[in-house]
Motif scaffolding. Structure first.
Motif, PDB file in Angstrom:
ATOM      1  N   GLY A   1       0.828  -1.205   0.000  1.00  0.00           N
ATOM      2  CA  GLY A   1       0.000   0.000   0.000  1.00  0.00           C
ATOM      3  C   GLY A   1       0.852   1.240   0.000  1.00  0.00           C
ATOM      4  N   SER A   2       0.336   2.303  -0.650  1.00  0.00           N
ATOM      5  CA  SER A   2       1.077   3.569  -0.738  1.00  0.00           C
ATOM      6  C   SER A   2       0.103   4.733  -0.871  1.00  0.00           C
ATOM      7  CB  SER A   2       2.038   3.538  -1.937  1.00  0.00           C
ATOM      8  OG  SER A   2       2.731   4.760  -2.050  1.00  0.00           O
ATOM      9  N   PRO A   3      -0.447   5.237   0.241  1.00  0.00           N
ATOM     10  CA  PRO A   3      -1.227   6.477   0.156  1.00  0.00           C
ATOM     11  C   PRO A   3      -0.318   7.639  -0.235  1.00  0.00           C
ATOM     12  CG  PRO A   3      -1.674   5.285   2.196  1.00  0.00           C
ATOM     13  CD  PRO A   3      -0.466   4.657   1.579  1.00  0.00           C
ATOM     14  N   ASP A   4      -0.701   8.369  -1.279  1.00  0.00           N
ATOM     15  CA  ASP A   4       0.105   9.484  -1.770  1.00  0.00           C
ATOM     16  C   ASP A   4      -0.554  10.805  -1.397  1.00  0.00           C
ATOM     17  OD1 ASP A   4       1.317   7.318  -3.064  1.00  0.00           O
ATOM     18  OD2 ASP A   4       1.990   8.599  -4.697  1.00  0.00           O
ATOM     19  N   LEU A   5       0.210  11.652  -0.744  1.00  0.00           N
ATOM     20  CA  LEU A   5      -0.296  12.936  -0.287  1.00  0.00           C
ATOM     21  C   LEU A   5       0.792  13.989  -0.422  1.00  0.00           C
ATOM     22  CD1 LEU A   5      -1.694  11.297   2.897  1.00  0.00           C
ATOM     23  CD2 LEU A   5      -3.199  12.546   1.370  1.00  0.00           C
ATOM     24  N   GLU A   6       0.413  15.224  -0.164  1.00  0.00           N
ATOM     25  CA  GLU A   6       1.410  16.273  -0.186  1.00  0.00           C
ATOM     26  C   GLU A   6       2.344  16.100   1.004  1.00  0.00           C
ATOM     27  OE1 GLU A   6       1.612  21.162  -0.436  1.00  0.00           O
ATOM     28  OE2 GLU A   6      -0.239  20.083  -0.881  1.00  0.00           O
ATOM     29  N   PRO A   7       3.663  16.192   0.778  1.00  0.00           N
ATOM     30  CA  PRO A   7       4.608  15.926   1.867  1.00  0.00           C
ATOM     31  C   PRO A   7       4.539  16.988   2.953  1.00  0.00           C
ATOM     32  CG  PRO A   7       5.757  16.871  -0.007  1.00  0.00           C
ATOM     33  CD  PRO A   7       4.342  16.597  -0.463  1.00  0.00           C
ATOM     34  N   THR A   8       4.787  16.568   4.160  1.00  0.00           N
ATOM     35  CA  THR A   8       4.855  17.494   5.281  1.00  0.00           C
ATOM     36  C   THR A   8       6.128  17.215   6.067  1.00  0.00           C
ATOM     37  OG1 THR A   8       3.633  16.002   6.765  1.00  0.00           O
ATOM     38  CG2 THR A   8       2.344  17.583   5.475  1.00  0.00           C
TER      39      THR A   8
ATOM     40  N   ASN B   1       9.447  20.782   3.683  1.00  0.00           N
ATOM     41  CA  ASN B   1       9.572  22.101   4.303  1.00  0.00           C
ATOM     42  C   ASN B   1       8.743  22.184   5.578  1.00  0.00           C
ATOM     43  OD1 ASN B   1      11.273  22.962   2.296  1.00  0.00           O
ATOM     44  ND2 ASN B   1       9.678  24.000   1.126  1.00  0.00           N
ATOM     45  N   HIS B   2       9.350  22.725   6.585  1.00  0.00           N
ATOM     46  CA  HIS B   2       8.695  22.921   7.880  1.00  0.00           C
ATOM     47  C   HIS B   2       7.655  24.040   7.755  1.00  0.00           C
ATOM     48  CE1 HIS B   2       8.311  24.110  12.119  1.00  0.00           C
ATOM     49  NE2 HIS B   2       8.762  22.907  12.423  1.00  0.00           N
ATOM     50  N   PRO B   3       6.567  24.004   8.535  1.00  0.00           N
ATOM     51  CA  PRO B   3       5.578  25.097   8.485  1.00  0.00           C
ATOM     52  C   PRO B   3       6.170  26.480   8.741  1.00  0.00           C
ATOM     53  CG  PRO B   3       4.687  23.234   9.698  1.00  0.00           C
ATOM     54  CD  PRO B   3       6.115  22.902   9.404  1.00  0.00           C
ATOM     55  N   LEU B   4       7.256  26.547   9.498  1.00  0.00           N
ATOM     56  CA  LEU B   4       7.923  27.825   9.743  1.00  0.00           C
ATOM     57  C   LEU B   4       9.175  27.986   8.884  1.00  0.00           C
ATOM     58  CD1 LEU B   4       7.709  28.065  13.657  1.00  0.00           C
ATOM     59  CD2 LEU B   4       6.033  28.784  11.938  1.00  0.00           C
ATOM     60  N   GLY B   5       9.321  27.119   7.890  1.00  0.00           N
ATOM     61  CA  GLY B   5      10.553  27.080   7.113  1.00  0.00           C
ATOM     62  C   GLY B   5      10.823  28.310   6.272  1.00  0.00           C
ATOM     63  N   SER B   6       9.783  29.075   5.923  1.00  0.00           N
ATOM     64  CA  SER B   6      10.023  30.286   5.137  1.00  0.00           C
ATOM     65  C   SER B   6      10.744  31.337   5.968  1.00  0.00           C
ATOM     66  CB  SER B   6       8.701  30.852   4.612  1.00  0.00           C
ATOM     67  OG  SER B   6       7.841  31.205   5.686  1.00  0.00           O
ATOM     68  N   LYS B   7      10.550  31.312   7.282  1.00  0.00           N
ATOM     69  CA  LYS B   7      11.225  32.251   8.175  1.00  0.00           C
ATOM     70  C   LYS B   7      12.472  31.633   8.819  1.00  0.00           C
ATOM     71  CE  LYS B   7       8.018  35.402   7.680  1.00  0.00           C
ATOM     72  NZ  LYS B   7       8.288  36.655   6.938  1.00  0.00           N
TER      73      LYS B   7
END
Length: 798
Positions: A273-280, A692-698
């Motif tokens: 099995g391989s659920p594909d989603l946007e990476p977090t 990318n971390h949720p705060l990765g832009s900063k």
């Protein structure tokens, strides 16, 4: 002079001390994985054996302690991730992140995820409610006792609130919404109809191709979409930037593949099995092994929720989910009373909108301000025109998850964790009414099968692909298709089954316009290539990472034919000619084809739908299947009107003209991007997964270095990418958790969930699965030998 010397000395000391202080700042929050902890809230000792990848195997003597431990352990690795998810569900992101998330909060409050979560929690059966309460106690035990909070809280100047049971429920509702395919495409199709007309719209509304494989081999039920009445209205749409919802995870390319013993070397079922989603980052799922009470289950847990979620193994059965792609969300354009804006028209006259007043708290430096929000709700649901771009004025969103009785998805998933046969599996899934899934199944007794979930509405007319008029009564929902009539299969005669988000083939009614089909075609090719060859675990894992593009195979002869005597495309043509259609990191032809096909779709359809709809909508990864299907339908009609460029009225272009134009543009793009030498155009140079971390832009140090990856939109080893002008081909989704189980050797089961188990920067488990995943490998599950793992933490009662 002495002052200068002292300053220089101080600077040297500071430079030398900076790296240790930097490491100390982050490492001080890392949890321990061996030793003992005394916690108030558990009744008996719980052993936690952690493997080399940071996967905890939890051994408790009862269910209450098991779920308490799960909540505690998940929070100590993923608290900030959990906190962001529940703040989203509450519509309270702005209380931590400020003005930047205000529009998100307005949307979340308008839909009412948390209002619904509170209703669900109040109705859950006692055993499930107790599991959530025990999990909640574990999370709060961590929040109350942790000495050093995750570092993100220090950067934001915030602290986590107490966890509540409703927080766990709302996270499942957010996941359910993310799995709803029609939430965006319906509004885009509406815009296409408004701007391009009914003929173009009819050609672009997706429908399952006759040649595409179904799960059962049967042809799908025919369906008449009906008149597109709302397309003919002059309802205007709200413009503005999209709501870049971090929780709104598209699921374009999941898969599972299952073989019965008749196909395997061992004579026992094989499951992948391989659920594909946007990476977090951290990973969307947290791999855990839960052993206690009636549970002995391992797989991917959704941080914030008790139990194991859409992929798991419990010794008796294995399961994995793909998006069922059903359509359980419709838009209704309401007509308001010109004399009384608080009313809307129905076939029985005007009715009052229900009104809900809420206040959003927005952080502004060290202060907070309050933003009032008035929400109107019609019989069809909340009015979302002010919070969803492209929505017509006075547009209501009717979503099954807000309407159905007993949306007990957590209850169903926990029961599935305990299931030991197909009947128990299906009985458990009968409670999963909001998550739109197709779950594959295999068991130790040799049985295989699958089951669709969710609550497809029964409509008076139409198929839900477009917003409709809300005051006529012609498109009302009259109920939901009962679970007993949802598609499923058990022990298919052919001895194998596989899903790639494609049509089941055994539903006598319309479920959705939005099935996929390209990867299912490739799987059928693999089956033919197998011949009499038996399959083992290494072979099924090889299938999971297959990179052959059937779209490339379909277009390759047409490209070579069109460009046989064309000038200026020799390098690109020759690369494609020598290519085996494998989208691998070292392939230059793969790069050429992916650019070519994108430009082929754009050059064929952009003039039909307009620049804005193409660039902002149809070109995006989550809608890629729409232009792909459109080109597939007209592939063998070289003089189709879509190939004629409306911008050159004096010339009538055909398919070959557009092929040559697209290939010339490909050459220009790649020369600008990668240089003049085609030998340097390797796919891995541009197609990379970004964690990318949720705060990765900063705080960019929290992000991972991009990882070159295989695959594309059309390969089983999926690698959906985005045409971002600043970072073209950036990978947008992939197999965020994978598992492979040979039921003859449960001790050899494997799993991977990139990038890693921990949300703590500088943890050894922060990113230690990323490269493993990129190379198509997996980690041992240790399902049967976890007790032998040397790293042991004991949670002791106080």
């Amino acid at each position: 002079m002495k002052t200068v010397k002292y300053l220089l000395f101080g600077l040297v000391i500071l430079v030398l001390a900076a790296p240790p202080l930097y490491h100390l700042f982050f490492r001080i929050a890392l949890p321990e994985y061996a030793g003992g902890l005394s916690l108030e809230g558990i009744s008996e000792p719980v052993e936690v054996h952690t493997d080399e990848f940071g996967i905890p195997h939890v051994f408790a003597k009862n269910e209450q302690d098991l779920f308490f431990a799960q909540g505690y352990l998940t929070a100590r690795e993923r608290l900030f991730q959990m906190d962001l998810a529940r703040l989203a569900g509450r519509g309270e992101l702005s209380s931590v992140l400020g003005e930047v998330t205000l529009e998100k909060d307005k949307f979340l409050r308008t839909v009412g995820f948390y209002r619904r979560a509170q209703e669900v929690m109040d109705s859950l059966p006692p055993r499930t409610a107790q599991a959530i309460l025990d999990y909640t106690r574990g999370v709060n035990a961590y929040i109350e006792t942790v000495e050093y909070l995750p570092r993100e809280y220090l950067f934001l100047g915030a602290r986590p609130q107490e966890w509540t049971p409703e927080d766990s429920v709302v996270i499942t509702l957010l996941m359910s919404y993310s799995l709803t395919r029609s939430k965006k495409i319906d509004l885009v199709l509406h815009q296409i109809g408004q701007k391009a007309g009914e003929e173009v719209l009819a050609a672009l509304i997706p429908s399952y191709p006759e040649f595409a494989p179904t799960l059962t081999g049967a042809k799908p039920a025919s369906f008449d979409q009906g008149p597109q009445e709302a397309m003919l209205t002059d309802a205007s749409s709200r413009k503005g930037p999209g709501i870049n919802d971090f929780f709104d995870m598209e699921t374009p390319a999941s898969n599972w593949m299952i073989f019965s013993g008749s196909w395997t070397k061992s004579g026992k079922p094989l499951f992948a099995g391989s659920p594909d989603l946007e990476p977090t980052l951290p990973a969307l799922f947290y791999i855990m092994h839960l052993n206690g009470g009636d549970y002995n289950v391992m797989g991917g847990a959704l941080p914030g929720c008790p139990g194991i979620g859409p992929l798991g193994f419990n010794g008796d059965i294995a399961w994995s989910a793909v998006n069922g792609r059903g359509d359980e969300l419709d838009y209704f354009i309401e007509k308001t009373n010109p004399d009384e804006p608080g009313q809307y028209l129905t076939e029985d006259g005007y009715k009052d909108f229900a009104l809900i007043s809420e206040t959003i708290r927005v952080k502004d430096g060290d202060e907070y301000r309050e933003v009032p929000l008035e929400i109107k709700v019609s019989r069809h649901g909340p009015i979302i025109s002010a919070v969803m771009p492209l929505a017509p004025e006075n547009c209501a969103m009717q979503w099954a998850a807000l309407d159905i009785e007993k949306p007990w998805d957590i209850h169903g998933l926990l029961a599935m964790n305990r299931a030991s046969n197909f009947d128990e599996f299906r009985q458990a899934l009968s409670n999963v009414k909001t998550m739109n899934l197709n779950l594959g199944y295999a068991d130790k007794n040799g049985n295989i099968g699958w089951q669709f979930t969710a609550s497809p509405p029964i409509r008076k007319s139409g198929g839900g692909a477009l917003p409709v008029l809300g005051w006529t009564g012609r498109h009302e929902w009259t109920g939901f298709i009962p679970f007993e009539k949802l598609p499923f299969d058990y022990n298919p005669e052919k001895g194998y089954t596989a899903s790639f988000n494609n049509e089941p083939g055994n539903a006598p009614y319309h479920l959705t316009n939005y099935y996929l089909f390209e990867r299912a075609i490739r799987f059928d090719e693999i089956i033919r290539e197998l011949g009499d060859q038996k399959v083992d675990q290494s072979k099924i894992m090889e299938m999971q990472t297959d990179t052959i593009s059937v779209v490339a195979k379909r277009w390759k002869p047409l490209v070579l034919e069109a460009c046989e005597n064309a000038e200026g495309v020799n390098e690109c043509r020759d690369l494609i000619k020598a290519w085996n259609c494998g989208v691998n990191v070292d392939s230059c032809a793969a790069t050429v084809f992916n650019v070519f096909y994108y430009k082929m779709m754009e050059n064929t359809l952009r003039d039909e739908v307009g620049d804005q709809i193409w660039s902002e909508e149809l070109s995006q990864p989550y809608l890629y299947y729409v232009p792909d299907l459109a080109l597939t339908k007209i592939l063998h009609d070289p003089d189709h009107a879509f190939f004629d460029d409306a911008g050159t009225p004096a010339v009538k272009e055909n398919r070959n003209d557009i092929v040559i134009r697209s290939l010339k543009q490909t050459k220009e793009i790649l020369e600008d991007l990668l240089g003049d030498d085609p030998a340097q155009w390797q796919w891995g140079r541009v197609h990379q997964m970004h964690f990318n971390h949720p705060l990765g832009s900063k705080l960019p140090m929290l992000n991972l270095k991009p990882i070159p990856t295989q695959g594309s939109h059309h390969t089983i080893n999926s690698g959906f990418w985005d045409w971002d002008p600043e970072n073209p081909f950036r990978m947008r989704s992939g197999g965020v958790i994978r598992m492979a189980v040979d039921f003859s050797r449960g001790d050899k089961a494997t799993i991977v969930s990139p990038p890693g188990q921990s949300g703590h920067y500088l943890s050894p488990y922060y990113a230690n699965q990323a490269q493993l995943w990129a190379e198509g490998r997996q980690a041992p599950m240790h399902y049967t030998d976890a007790k032998s793992l040397a790293q042991i933490l004991t949670l002791n009662p106080i």
